[in-house]
Design a protein around this motif. Structure first.
Motif, PDB file in Angstrom:
ATOM      1  N   SER A   5      40.511  42.384  48.471  1.00  0.00           N
ATOM      2  CA  SER A   5      39.293  43.050  48.021  1.00  0.00           C
ATOM      3  C   SER A   5      39.229  44.437  48.666  1.00  0.00           C
ATOM      4  O   SER A   5      39.604  44.610  49.823  1.00  0.00           O
ATOM      5  CB  SER A   5      38.055  42.243  48.408  1.00  0.00           C
ATOM      6  OG  SER A   5      38.055  40.980  47.784  1.00  0.00           O
ATOM      7  N   HIS A   6      38.772  45.408  47.942  1.00  0.00           N
ATOM      8  CA  HIS A   6      38.663  46.810  48.362  1.00  0.00           C
ATOM      9  C   HIS A   6      39.994  47.555  48.323  1.00  0.00           C
ATOM     10  O   HIS A   6      40.000  48.788  48.409  1.00  0.00           O
ATOM     11  CB  HIS A   6      38.058  46.955  49.763  1.00  0.00           C
ATOM     12  CG  HIS A   6      36.601  46.675  49.849  1.00  0.00           C
ATOM     13  ND1 HIS A   6      35.644  47.598  49.510  1.00  0.00           N
ATOM     14  CD2 HIS A   6      35.921  45.569  50.244  1.00  0.00           C
ATOM     15  CE1 HIS A   6      34.444  47.087  49.689  1.00  0.00           C
ATOM     16  NE2 HIS A   6      34.583  45.844  50.127  1.00  0.00           N
ATOM     17  N   ALA A  39      41.596  37.626  46.843  1.00  0.00           N
ATOM     18  CA  ALA A  39      40.532  38.634  46.878  1.00  0.00           C
ATOM     19  C   ALA A  39      39.238  37.874  47.157  1.00  0.00           C
ATOM     20  O   ALA A  39      38.727  37.174  46.279  1.00  0.00           O
ATOM     21  CB  ALA A  39      40.444  39.397  45.568  1.00  0.00           C
ATOM     22  N   SER A  75      35.554  39.750  44.790  1.00  0.00           N
ATOM     23  CA  SER A  75      35.839  40.689  43.706  1.00  0.00           C
ATOM     24  C   SER A  75      35.546  40.026  42.375  1.00  0.00           C
ATOM     25  O   SER A  75      35.455  38.801  42.285  1.00  0.00           O
ATOM     26  CB  SER A  75      37.306  41.134  43.746  1.00  0.00           C
ATOM     27  OG  SER A  75      37.592  41.890  44.907  1.00  0.00           O
ATOM     28  N   ARG A 105      36.114  48.460  42.041  1.00  0.00           N
ATOM     29  CA  ARG A 105      36.154  47.311  42.951  1.00  0.00           C
ATOM     30  C   ARG A 105      36.566  46.010  42.278  1.00  0.00           C
ATOM     31  O   ARG A 105      36.771  45.003  42.951  1.00  0.00           O
ATOM     32  CB  ARG A 105      34.781  47.138  43.614  1.00  0.00           C
ATOM     33  CG  ARG A 105      34.609  47.922  44.886  1.00  0.00           C
ATOM     34  CD  ARG A 105      35.338  47.273  46.063  1.00  0.00           C
ATOM     35  NE  ARG A 105      34.592  46.101  46.555  1.00  0.00           N
ATOM     36  CZ  ARG A 105      34.979  44.858  46.423  1.00  0.00           C
ATOM     37  NH1 ARG A 105      36.112  44.554  45.802  1.00  0.00           N
ATOM     38  NH2 ARG A 105      34.244  43.876  46.911  1.00  0.00           N
ATOM     39  N   ASN A 106      36.687  46.030  40.970  1.00  0.00           N
ATOM     40  CA  ASN A 106      37.016  44.799  40.262  1.00  0.00           C
ATOM     41  C   ASN A 106      38.494  44.749  39.884  1.00  0.00           C
ATOM     42  O   ASN A 106      39.187  45.773  39.856  1.00  0.00           O
ATOM     43  CB  ASN A 106      36.125  44.647  39.037  1.00  0.00           C
ATOM     44  CG  ASN A 106      34.707  44.255  39.411  1.00  0.00           C
ATOM     45  OD1 ASN A 106      34.474  43.727  40.499  1.00  0.00           O
ATOM     46  ND2 ASN A 106      33.755  44.518  38.532  1.00  0.00           N
ATOM     47  N   ASN A 146      32.033  37.867  43.481  1.00  0.00           N
ATOM     48  CA  ASN A 146      31.149  38.727  44.262  1.00  0.00           C
ATOM     49  C   ASN A 146      29.784  38.774  43.589  1.00  0.00           C
ATOM     50  O   ASN A 146      29.680  39.018  42.391  1.00  0.00           O
ATOM     51  CB  ASN A 146      31.757  40.133  44.335  1.00  0.00           C
ATOM     52  CG  ASN A 146      31.085  41.031  45.351  1.00  0.00           C
ATOM     53  OD1 ASN A 146      29.880  40.967  45.553  1.00  0.00           O
ATOM     54  ND2 ASN A 146      31.867  41.888  45.986  1.00  0.00           N
ATOM     55  N   PHE A 152      28.861  45.146  40.639  1.00  0.00           N
ATOM     56  CA  PHE A 152      30.165  44.647  40.222  1.00  0.00           C
ATOM     57  C   PHE A 152      30.041  43.495  39.218  1.00  0.00           C
ATOM     58  O   PHE A 152      31.054  43.015  38.706  1.00  0.00           O
ATOM     59  CB  PHE A 152      30.975  44.173  41.437  1.00  0.00           C
ATOM     60  CG  PHE A 152      31.030  45.174  42.555  1.00  0.00           C
ATOM     61  CD1 PHE A 152      31.113  46.536  42.288  1.00  0.00           C
ATOM     62  CD2 PHE A 152      30.973  44.762  43.875  1.00  0.00           C
ATOM     63  CE1 PHE A 152      31.160  47.474  43.318  1.00  0.00           C
ATOM     64  CE2 PHE A 152      31.018  45.683  44.915  1.00  0.00           C
ATOM     65  CZ  PHE A 152      31.109  47.044  44.637  1.00  0.00           C
TER      66      PHE A 152
END
Length: 360
Positions: free
Chosen positions: A214-215, A234, A237, A247-248, A267, A272
């Motif tokens: 993630s990120h 992840a 996400s 971010r996805n 998330n 998101f």
């Protein structure tokens, strides 16, 4: 009602304790209230109990000099399109005191409520804590700023309980680059891992520390996939095909995660989840179910979990805080998910994944 215990892939409760160390007992054991008596924040021990929160990854995160939770940033993220600037890299010398303080808060949580909370380092310990009715906490690092490029501190962090690490938050580190907060946008935003980043991936594999993508930008994601032969994960996400935020995760990334036997934690952050990319919590369950449907279609029933981002994001009003977890599970049932699938998403998939990565 079909309520299942929830194991959550990501929360930022330690940041709240770090920001108010003189009130940490109140925040953890009782719950923080505002001047009107209303409970604020998403997590505390009583509400975790009420919401069926059985455990999760507690993030150590170095606050950014740019306040991404400021009113200005919130306003920008509620009026897409947006492309928010990120701060410069934070070196290990600056990050380590903050990270150590948050780790100490996590260890203190277990000492302050030994009958209710346990710091776990194996999947077996998580299962035992859940069976005994204790919340299972796992130490996670969101952005590896507290680790030097030579990785000297990594064994020390492992000894303190670290079992999951994201090499980057969105700002750059000595290990690689994250994605900016941009809508619309995609994760192809910059270069891949540095030499230190590739060494970190290999070291984590040897020590069985889970890597969180993630990120991370697309080039870094690709580098991890090339280096690692373990599951790609992840923790928090969503699906880029539903909400085109940087971010996805794209369908290509989801396919790589599925092929590796990995997992994505849904998330709860509204920006998101909502197809329009807005920050507003005023939304129904439809976007949540659209993301879950898409993730399940690409990852299978064993590849989806929850990664709330509690205390680190604006979340849908239907959830509100951790006490809204049963409402989310019931929404899945109403959507047509069977009880077995809901239980997998709630906790079984996370526990099976952690066992595969940690080996115990």
């Amino acid at each position: 009602m079909m309520d299942f215990p929830v194991f959550d892939g990501h929360n930022d409760f330690l940041l709240r304790l770090y920001n108010a160390p003189d009130r940490r007992e109140e925040l953890w054991l009782k719950g923080e209230t505002d001047a009107s008596g209303k409970t604020v924040g998403h997590l505390d021990l009583p509400r975790m109990r009420q919401g069926g929160f059985a455990g999760g990854l507690f993030a150590i995160y170095i606050p950014s000099p740019i306040a991404h939770d400021s009113a200005d940033y919130q306003a920008l993220m509620d009026t897409p399109p947006y492309d928010l600037p990120l701060p410069d890299l934070i070196d290990a010398r600056g990050a380590q005191p903050v990270a150590l303080s948050m780790a100490a808060h996590l260890h203190w949580m277990a000492r302050a409520a030994p009958d209710d909370f346990t710091l776990c380092t194996t999947a077996t310990q998580i299962r035992a804590a859940m069976a005994d009715g204790r919340i299972a906490g796992v130490m996670h690092m969101e952005g590896a700023e507290a680790i030097s490029p030579n990785l000297d501190e990594l064994p020390l962090w492992h000894a303190m309980g670290l079992r999951s690490i994201g090499p980057v938050w969105s700002r750059p580190t000595v290990f690689g680059d994250g994605v900016p907060f941009r809508y619309p946008g995609d994760p192809d935003t910059g270069p891949g891992l540095t030499d230190a980043g590739r060494a970190l991936v290999r070291a984590c594999a040897e020590m069985r520390i889970m890597l969180d993508l993630s990120h991370m930008n697309e080039a870094g994601f690709n580098d991890v996939a090339r280096i690692s032969d373990g599951p790609l994960v992840a923790t928090h996400s969503n699906a880029h095909a539903v909400t085109p935020s940087t971010r996805n995760l794209t369908d290509r990334q989801l396919a790589m995660i599925a092929e590796s036997g990995g997992l994505v934690g849904l998330n709860f952050a509204t920006s998101f989840l909502r197809p329009d990319g807005r920050q507003s919590p005023a939304m129904d369950w439809d976007p949540v179910m659209r993301h879950l449907d898409h993730l399940l279609a690409h990852l299978g029933e064993e590849g989806v979990g929850l990664g709330s981002d509690f205390d680190g994001a604006t979340i849908p009003e239907g959830i509100g805080d951790v006490t809204g977890l049963p409402a989310l599970l019931q929404a899945m049932i109403r959507h047509g998910f069977g009880a077995e699938l809901v239980e997998k998403i709630a906790h079984r998939n996370w526990l099976a994944l952690l066992h595969r990565i940690w080996g115990a």
